[in-house]
Scaffold this active site. Sequence first.
Site, PDB file in Angstrom:
ATOM      1  CB  SER A   1      -2.015  -3.156   1.339  1.00 28.79           C
ATOM      2  OG  SER A   1      -1.070  -3.976   2.000  1.00 28.79           O
TER       3      SER A   1
ATOM      4  CB  THR B   1      12.183 -10.287 -11.042  1.00 29.68           C
ATOM      5  OG1 THR B   1      13.300  -9.920 -11.855  1.00 29.68           O
ATOM      6  CG2 THR B   1      11.680 -11.672 -11.432  1.00 29.68           C
TER       7      THR B   1
ATOM      8  CB  CYS C   1       3.679   1.633  22.537  1.00 29.41           C
ATOM      9  SG  CYS C   1       1.995   1.065  22.440  1.00 29.41           S
TER      10      CYS C   1
ATOM     11  N   GLY D   1       0.811  -1.210   0.000  1.00 22.46           N
ATOM     12  CA  GLY D   1       0.000   0.000   0.000  1.00 22.46           C
ATOM     13  C   GLY D   1       0.846   1.262   0.000  1.00 22.46           C
TER      14      GLY D   1
HETATM   15  C1  LIG Z   1      -1.577  -0.550   6.062  1.00 18.73           C
HETATM   16  C2  LIG Z   1      -1.964   0.670   5.349  1.00 18.73           C
HETATM   17  C3  LIG Z   1      -1.126   1.234   4.363  1.00 18.73           C
HETATM   18  C4  LIG Z   1       0.226   0.672   4.054  1.00 18.73           C
HETATM   19  O1  LIG Z   1       0.175  -0.541   3.379  1.00 18.73           O
HETATM   20  P1  LIG Z   1       1.502  -1.471   3.350  1.00 18.73           P
HETATM   21  O2  LIG Z   1       1.151  -2.586   2.440  1.00 18.73           O
HETATM   22  O3  LIG Z   1       1.740  -1.892   4.752  1.00 18.73           O
HETATM   23  O4  LIG Z   1       2.607  -0.611   2.808  1.00 18.73           O
HETATM   24  C5  LIG Z   1      -1.562   2.348   3.703  1.00 18.73           C
HETATM   25  N1  LIG Z   1      -2.757   2.906   3.980  1.00 18.73           N
HETATM   26  C6  LIG Z   1      -3.588   2.404   4.906  1.00 18.73           C
HETATM   27  C7  LIG Z   1      -4.904   3.048   5.144  1.00 18.73           C
HETATM   28  C8  LIG Z   1      -3.216   1.275   5.624  1.00 18.73           C
HETATM   29  O5  LIG Z   1      -4.038   0.797   6.561  1.00 18.73           O
END
Ligand SMILES: *Cc1c(COP(=O)(O)O)cnc(C)c1O
Length: 397
Positions: free
Chosen positions: A207, A245, A332, A78
Amino acid sequence: MKQFVYADNAATTKISPAVLDAMMPWLTDGYGNASSIYQKGREARLAMEKARHQVEKALGVPLSRPDYPVEVYFTSGGSEADNWAIKGAAHLMAKQGKKHIITTVFEHHAVLHTCAALEKEGFEVTYLPVSDRGLITAEQVQAALREDTALVSVMYANNEIGTVQPIPQIGAVCKKHGVLFHTDAVQAVGNVPIHVVEQNIDLLSLSGHKIHAQKGIGALYCRKGIRLPNLIDGGAQERGHRAGTENIAAIVGLGVAIEAACTDIPGRAARLCALRDRLIAEISQIDRVHLNGDPVHRLPGNVNFSFEGVEGEALLLSLDALGICASSGSACTSGSLDPSHVLLGIGLPHEVAHGSLRLTFSDDNTMEDVDYILEVLPGVISRLRAMSPLWERITKA
Ligand SMILES: *Cc1c(COP(=O)(O)O)cnc(C)c1O
């Protein structure tokens, strides 16, 4: 009896058995390079294109046509998709003198930090405020538009408080004014019906690991005709738009995961809402608690509360000792002493934002999980409050 409850599915999810099964052959014998012309390579390419179709179908993309076979590009996740969409759109539109971006204060850091990087390059960014329930309106977007607006980027659903934004309405405003529209749909996929054409979405990030595929795989949808500059240069993979790749196993897993997530969205949502709403109703009975986010425009699996007089980190540690994985908008999780920008964005005072708890569910959770959380949580809150000078001050006031 100590149990184990994983209630942090907005952070990541467990790979589903079906995804793992689908991936396995590509981690073992199916090691061919998808760019190779011999059979082992061709098989990998076919598997990848099948996964691309699965992603396209889940997003409402009209099936790939021979004249333009690709609108979905696989990425490392994502974050990469957000970076690519926003940096790409910004640099593309800057050629026409458009250097203004509209987004919101409560986006994921993959969006906010990307916008901050663009500000250093000379782009201007408007950060729309969100309501105390964590919603923005299409009217707000419309009012912020300028002659030189290049891009609007609004997340489909918020990862902390679960609010679902009026994406079709915002898409309509952007279309009417000829402005590109990007949405980070990482949390929305599988939870709300997404249709990139009907909802006028030009760019969309998703993602794998939030929907039971593995970490390190994602995708960017880019509407046909938008000539987004590359983020990753190199070989000619993804029709020359995203080098490297291809990770066939992860891609195949993403295809299976998104198909499963988007089959029977209403049915899955109803099941998750039952867990969510029971938890919300019961936790609301505890003294001095606040539900964060909107009760209606909310992801089916998201529960987020602030407990006055409780420190989020202590709450998480106590729950962890009882076998419950959850998260908080406090120190945290962010690795800093500042409370979450999302909770501050909806107007929570620092000390209330610090006492927040997010519980997020997936298909793996059951009503027994909710029972267990409800069995232990009130006791944990009382114990922490009994030791808290802050709670003493609040209750004496
Ligand atoms: C988890 C998340 C991301 C990041 O995705 P990744 O695959 O961990 O890089 C981006 N936007 C939102 C809203 C997310 O919850």
